[in-house]
Design an enzyme around this catalytic site. Structure first.
Site, PDB file in Angstrom:
ATOM      1  CG  HIS A  77      -1.957  -1.088   1.212  1.00 15.32           C
ATOM      2  ND1 HIS A  77      -3.209  -0.979   0.658  1.00 15.32           N
ATOM      3  CD2 HIS A  77      -1.887  -2.349   1.696  1.00 15.32           C
ATOM      4  CE1 HIS A  77      -3.873  -2.117   0.822  1.00 15.32           C
ATOM      5  NE2 HIS A  77      -3.084  -2.961   1.442  1.00 15.32           N
ATOM      6  CG  ASN A 150      -7.864  -4.361   1.071  1.00 18.68           C
ATOM      7  OD1 ASN A 150      -7.191  -3.384   1.376  1.00 18.68           O
ATOM      8  ND2 ASN A 150      -7.376  -5.591   1.060  1.00 18.68           N
TER       9      ASN A 150
HETATM   10 FE1  HDE Z   1      -2.264  -4.746   5.623  1.00 17.27          FE
HETATM   11  N1  HDE Z   1      -0.476  -3.865   6.020  1.00 17.27           N
HETATM   12  N2  HDE Z   1      -1.542  -6.509   6.227  1.00 17.27           N
HETATM   13  N3  HDE Z   1      -3.998  -5.669   5.083  1.00 17.27           N
HETATM   14  N4  HDE Z   1      -2.993  -3.022   4.956  1.00 17.27           N
HETATM   15  C1  HDE Z   1      -0.178  -2.574   5.834  1.00 17.27           C
HETATM   16  O1  HDE Z   1       0.891  -1.292   7.465  1.00 17.27           O
HETATM   17  C2  HDE Z   1      -0.385  -6.698   6.888  1.00 17.27           C
HETATM   18  C3  HDE Z   1      -4.310  -6.977   5.273  1.00 17.27           C
HETATM   19  C4  HDE Z   1      -4.257  -2.777   4.523  1.00 17.27           C
HETATM   20  O2  HDE Z   1      -3.199   3.504   3.986  1.00 17.27           O
HETATM   21  C5  HDE Z   1       1.146  -2.202   6.433  1.00 17.27           C
HETATM   22  O3  HDE Z   1       1.175   0.882   7.937  1.00 17.27           O
HETATM   23  C6  HDE Z   1      -0.258  -8.070   7.309  1.00 17.27           C
HETATM   24  C7  HDE Z   1      -5.702  -7.221   5.054  1.00 17.27           C
HETATM   25  C8  HDE Z   1      -4.375  -1.391   4.123  1.00 17.27           C
HETATM   26  O4  HDE Z   1      -1.589   3.387   5.467  1.00 17.27           O
HETATM   27  C9  HDE Z   1       1.654  -3.506   7.027  1.00 17.27           C
HETATM   28  C10 HDE Z   1      -1.379  -8.689   6.874  1.00 17.27           C
HETATM   29  C11 HDE Z   1      -6.213  -6.000   4.726  1.00 17.27           C
HETATM   30  C12 HDE Z   1      -3.132  -0.826   4.353  1.00 17.27           C
HETATM   31  C13 HDE Z   1       0.530  -4.447   6.702  1.00 17.27           C
HETATM   32  C14 HDE Z   1      -2.189  -7.709   6.199  1.00 17.27           C
HETATM   33  C15 HDE Z   1      -5.148  -5.047   4.745  1.00 17.27           C
HETATM   34  C16 HDE Z   1      -2.291  -1.858   4.879  1.00 17.27           C
HETATM   35  C17 HDE Z   1       2.091  -1.477   5.522  1.00 17.27           C
HETATM   36  C18 HDE Z   1      -1.727 -10.146   7.028  1.00 17.27           C
HETATM   37  C19 HDE Z   1      -7.661  -5.676   4.372  1.00 17.27           C
HETATM   38  C20 HDE Z   1      -2.701   0.591   4.059  1.00 17.27           C
HETATM   39  C21 HDE Z   1       2.218  -0.080   6.076  1.00 17.27           C
HETATM   40  C22 HDE Z   1      -2.030 -10.506   8.393  1.00 17.27           C
HETATM   41  C23 HDE Z   1      -8.587  -5.906   5.453  1.00 17.27           C
HETATM   42  C24 HDE Z   1      -2.960   1.508   5.209  1.00 17.27           C
HETATM   43  C25 HDE Z   1       1.388  -0.055   7.238  1.00 17.27           C
HETATM   44  C26 HDE Z   1      -2.553   2.918   4.856  1.00 17.27           C
HETATM   45  C27 HDE Z   1      -0.966  -1.671   5.265  1.00 17.27           C
HETATM   46  C28 HDE Z   1       0.563  -5.722   7.103  1.00 17.27           C
HETATM   47  C29 HDE Z   1      -3.408  -8.044   5.578  1.00 17.27           C
HETATM   48  C30 HDE Z   1      -5.368  -3.681   4.424  1.00 17.27           C
HETATM   49  C31 HDE Z   1       3.015  -3.971   6.566  1.00 17.27           C
HETATM   50  C32 HDE Z   1       0.907  -8.673   8.059  1.00 17.27           C
HETATM   51  C33 HDE Z   1      -6.430  -8.549   5.190  1.00 17.27           C
HETATM   52  C34 HDE Z   1      -5.605  -0.696   3.558  1.00 17.27           C
HETATM   53  O5  HDE Z   1       1.807  -3.389   8.400  1.00 17.27           O
END
Ligand code: HDE
Length: 699
Positions: A77, A150
């Protein structure tokens, strides 16, 4: 400012020039320590042509800061854009949740929203095929609450420990860092083919939901199951939804690829301009509510984030409206530094045991430590709670608060036990008791192991043109995979979902299948999943108006007035910028030319009377119209402009003063019927595209 100083140029002359250029009075420039700066354009040197001096701390401070201007971009993202807004509660939801921001009709809560793509780097194009992030931070009176969701209601994998594998497969391949921001490559499809739990999200990714027309025109989903808990401690399982009130709309694939070159900031710009123009986008927050006694009533596990809850089975209850009404003032300070976390909850909203959600609780805090440089990122203005913050956390990198007092521990007597946990008041953050039993294990529940039923449900729910686009998307993506086994593996997966789909894709990408055409993993459909019924709103629609000297102003004005009345934004494009004179007096300013504008950056096109002679000689005009036709957009032409259409595509046209409409092409023989024509064209900007045209051969 760079300047070449010839050897004999007198220094006094430069000083004279600078003195004339540099303003006096107003804001005086200072160092970071607040000392006034006299010259920040020339480094101190030993003699006018001599080496630079290390003692020039003004220079060193400026460069040191510059050298450290970037922070690590988000691992996923990374590419996104944000805006401020307000959430207004529709009523009192306290029977469901004790969350204070939902407990009264009309209650307002400030919010910040960041939309994003997943795979691309921070500078990657906006319109790639990808999931879109939809992260909302509510600054509530009980602390910050984040829905980090999402634009699709399901996720690729079921367990957080698999997330790094998914992302490594999706990101550019590690040996050559190709391709940027695309899933169309071997490692992604190898991962999908080897991990069938991706099946459902893969279908969404190949659908038009993955190429939204605008961030304003997509839904959002919390994806995971959460719990809403009321003041009596009773809980319900919930799924969170953001229903887009602009209508859900998408681009077409060929268009997205062209936009990626013509305007890589397309979605970012669209949101910015809409808000600047007062076209504030809106979404309705809703919940699907499931009584815990029904937890095992369905053929999917409510803790499995690769499954949705069909709206027809569990309807969405609207809770309030989000409006985005203010652009950021500084992109870095706000959009780049905002830190979301699914663990940012408020009393009344709690976690479920979804294994993805559980893993995310660790990851988001952890990532901010490296991205924002320490444990105090919550003090950055964009992350700061509006609720008072009081605890015994102290010090650390970049601490901004000056904590007072002698105690930083609990329990204490010296500060009369302050601050103290508020557990006794019954309105603290939820540690709602729940029963957990079972052996420590890494086993996945059997109820998680059906990967194909909902992938099939999704495909069954699509209308014809949506299915056509899905087939095309698979053919493109798999066609880009070099390894034949990877293509075959993906087709084998499709065969478990839908036989006809597998056959169509196989035929396009050179794979084999013996799947039966009639095979479907499920016969069920959820009509709510189709975009066909989500008609767009004309507010903020971009309409290209192609003109040349001598155009008919009455005709143009009539159409532009109607367009503006429905909230569409007409923009004049002409062979040259500046004033374009009309036939009988007056004229109009052209905002763009055929060199700067392109059909893919507009939603519709109109050509008024009396410019066909000039426009007909310009290649780009024909291209503009042909491409608009191919991309299924509304097209309108009046009088002689009908001849321009005839050079680009085939359509039945009007020959008199009655508007004639043929599959999204609106024409008028002569301007006497302009009023009805203008009204109809304005209405067409708020209708679905004419996808029946997409597979036609152009002239
Ligand atoms: Fe994320 N995800 N994600 N994700 N995610 C990040 O956090 C992560 C997941 C989502 O505009 C990171 O601050 C793991 C699902 C959005 O700043 C990070 C897992 C969904 C955004 C991270 C998931 C998301 C992130 C990168 C599996 C939908 C952007 C930078 C357990 C429900 C937020 C940050 C923004 C961002 C990790 C799965 C949505 C790396 C480990 C499922 C919208 O922490």
């Amino acid at each position: 400012m760079a300047r070449i100083i010839s050897g004999d140029e007198p220094n006094a002359k430069i000083k004279q020039i600078d003195a004339a250029r540099v303003p006096h009075g107003g804001r005086a420039m200072t160092t970071d320590q607040g000392a006034p700066i006299v010259n920040d354009q020339e480094v101190q040197r030993a003699g006018e042509r001599g080496p630079a001096l290390i003692q020039d701390f003004v220079f060193r401070e400026k460069l040191t800061h510059f050298d450290h201007e970037r922070i690590p971009e988000r691992i996923v993202h990374a590419r996104g854009t944000g805006a401020h807004g307000v959430f207004v509660s529709y009523g009192d939801a306290s029977a469901l949740t004790k969350a204070a921001f939902l407990n009264a009709k009309g209650k307002q809560t400030p919010v910040f929203v960041r939309f994003s793509t997943v795979a691309g780097f921070r500078g990657s194009p906006d319109t790639v095929r990808d999931v879109r992030g939809f992260a909302v931070k509510f600054y509530t009176e009980e602390g910050n609450y984040d829905i980090v969701g999402n634009n699709m209601p399901v996720f690729f994998v079921q367990d957080a420990i698999k997330f790094p594998d998914l992302i490594h497969a999706l990101k550019p391949e590690p040996n050559n860092e190709i391709p940027q921001a695309q899933s169309a490559h071997d490692t992604f499809w190898d991962f999908v083919a080897s991990n069938h739990e991706c099946a459902h999200n893969m279908m969404w990714l190949m659908s038009d939901r993955a190429i939204p027309r605008s961030y304003r025109m997509m839904d959002g989903f919390g994806i995971h199951t959460f719990k809403f808990v009321n003041a009596n401690g009773e809980y319900k399982f919930v799924k969170l939804h953001w229903k887009c009130l602009q209508g859900v709309q998408s681009l077409v694939w060929d268009e997205t690829q062209k936009i990626a070159g013509k305007d890589p900031d397309f979605n970012r710009r669209d949101l910015w301009e809409a808000i600047e123009n007062g076209n504030y986008p809106e979404w309705e927050l809703g919940v699907q509510v499931l009584d815990p006694k029904d937890e095992f009533k369905f053929d999917f596990d409510v803790l499995d984030c690769t499954k949705l809850w069909p709206e027809e089975l569990i309807p969405i209850k609207p809770l309030g409206k989000l409006t985005l009404n203010r652009n950021v003032t500084n992109f870095f300070a706000e959009t780049e530094q905002v830190a979301f976390c699914p663990a940012n909850l408020v009393p009344g909203i709690e976690l479920s045991n979804d294994p993805m959600l559980q893993g995310r609780l660790f990851s988001y805090l952890d990532t901010q430590l490296s991205r924002l440089g320490g444990p105090n990122f919550h003090e950055l203005p964009i992350n700061r709670a509006v609720a008072a913050v009081d605890n015994n956390q102290r010090d650390g990198m970049h601490r901004m608060a000056i904590d007072e007092g002698t105690t930083a521990y609990f329990r204490n007597a010296l500060q009369h036990g302050q601050p103290h946990p508020d557990g006794g008041a019954g309105n603290g953050l939820g540690d709602n008791e729940s029963v957990v039993k079972g052996a420590v294990t890494r086993d996945r529940a059997n109820s998680f192991l059906d990967f194909y039923t909902q992938a099939s449900l999704f495909y069954n729910s699509m209308c014809d043109w949506e299915r056509g686009h899905i087939v095309d998307a698979f053919r493109f993506e798999l066609g880009k995979c070099k390894n034949m086994n990877v293509r075959q593996g993906a087709v084998d997966l499709l065969a478990k979902i839908d036989g006809s789909l597998a056959r169509e894709v196989a035929a396009g990408c050179g794979a084999k299948t013996d799947a039966k055409s009639g095979y479907r993993a499920s016969t069920a459909a959820s009509p709510a999943l189709s975009m066909a019924g989500r008609t767009p709103c004309p507010k903020g629609t971009k309409v290209a108006v192609l003109v040349a000297e001598g155009f008919d102003k009455k005709c143009l004005d009539a159409v532009c007035t109607e367009l503006t009345a429905v909230g569409a934004c007409p923009k004049v494009i002409a062979p040259g910028q500046g004033y374009i004179a009309a036939k009988s007096g007056g004229g109009i300013d052209a905002a763009e030319t055929f060199a700067t504008a392109s059909s893919v950056l507009f939603d519709a096109v109109f050509v008024p009377c009396n410019c066909a002679a000039t426009l007909g000689k310009i290649y780009e005009v024909r291209e503009f119209l042909a491409e608009s036709y191919r991309h299924c957009k509304p097209i309108a032409a009046c009088g002689d402009a009908r001849t321009l259409l005839a050079s680009a595509f085939k359509a039945v046209v009007s020959t008199d003063d009655k508007p004639c409409e043929d599959r999204g092409v609106l024409t008028l023989g002569n301007c006497d019927g302009i009023a009805a024509f203008a009204k109809r064209f304005a209405a067409m900007t708020g209708e679905n595209r004419h996808f029946e045209r997409s597979r036609e051969n152009l002239l």
